[in-house]
Design a protein around this motif. Structure first.
Motif, PDB file in Angstrom:
ATOM      1  N   VAL A  47     -90.034  10.590  22.822  1.00 28.24           N
ATOM      2  CA  VAL A  47     -89.343  11.784  22.331  1.00 28.24           C
ATOM      3  C   VAL A  47     -89.362  11.855  20.810  1.00 28.24           C
ATOM      4  N   ALA A  59     -83.302  15.693  20.658  1.00 30.17           N
ATOM      5  CA  ALA A  59     -84.707  15.793  20.259  1.00 30.17           C
ATOM      6  C   ALA A  59     -85.619  16.276  21.384  1.00 30.17           C
ATOM      7  N   ILE A  60     -85.120  16.350  22.609  1.00 27.58           N
ATOM      8  CA  ILE A  60     -85.957  16.754  23.747  1.00 27.58           C
ATOM      9  C   ILE A  60     -86.289  18.237  23.641  1.00 27.58           C
ATOM     10  N   LYS A  61     -87.569  18.527  23.666  1.00 26.18           N
ATOM     11  CA  LYS A  61     -88.036  19.920  23.581  1.00 26.18           C
ATOM     12  C   LYS A  61     -88.827  20.352  24.817  1.00 26.18           C
ATOM     13  N   ASP A  62     -89.157  19.398  25.693  1.00 30.90           N
ATOM     14  CA  ASP A  62     -89.991  19.677  26.863  1.00 30.90           C
ATOM     15  C   ASP A  62     -89.165  19.456  28.131  1.00 30.90           C
ATOM     16  N   LEU A  89     -84.149  24.337  30.060  1.00 32.45           N
ATOM     17  CA  LEU A  89     -84.071  23.129  29.244  1.00 32.45           C
ATOM     18  C   LEU A  89     -82.614  22.756  28.982  1.00 32.45           C
ATOM     19  N   ASP A  90     -81.770  23.751  28.727  1.00 35.13           N
ATOM     20  CA  ASP A  90     -80.348  23.479  28.478  1.00 35.13           C
ATOM     21  C   ASP A  90     -79.670  22.853  29.693  1.00 35.13           C
TER      22      ASP A  90
END
Length: 126
Positions: A47, A59-62, A89-90
């Motif tokens: 990540v 930091a997770i975007k995927d 994602l949320d």
């Protein structure tokens, strides 16, 4: 009832869990085992440069990466990844945060100290 007996009693009765909702479906997360923590941590290892669990989660975007890690918390493997990826994602990151919150800091610290002690004992040559 003391806090310790409450924790033990709730564990025995399987009352120490959280329910999260992803894409309209409810999933139950029990306090994670070392295997589940290791699996989720492995999924999140790329990540980025984060020092705390909170920083990692932020930091997770995927959604696929987060879904793999969450699948470990829920099922102990990556079998739910595709199903969880249908959520936002949320939703997935929020549920992942719930999974991490179920790790008892006190027990985690005790296990860390014990693991370090065992490593030192086995690493020393006699």
């Amino acid at each position: 009832m003391s806090e310790a007996s409450k924790i033990v009693s709730s564990s025995i009765l399987n009352k120490d869990f959280e329910t999260v909702t992803i894409n309209g479906k409810a999933y139950v997360i029990f306090p994670p085992t070392i295997k589940k923590i290791a699996g989720a941590s492995y999924c999140l290892s790329d990540v980025g440069e984060a020092k705390t669990i909170g920083e990692i989660v932020l930091a997770i975007k995927d959604v696929n990466v987060a879904s793999k890690a969450l699948s470990w918390f829920i099922n102990g493997d990556e079998s739910l990844t595709e199903e969880l990826s249908d959520g936002t994602l949320d939703e997935v990151v929020g549920a992942l945060n719930v999974g991490f919150s179920l790790i008892s800091a006190e027990n985690f610290c005790r296990l860390s100290v014990l693991a370090k002690s065992v490593a030192l004992l086995t690493a020393k040559q006699k």
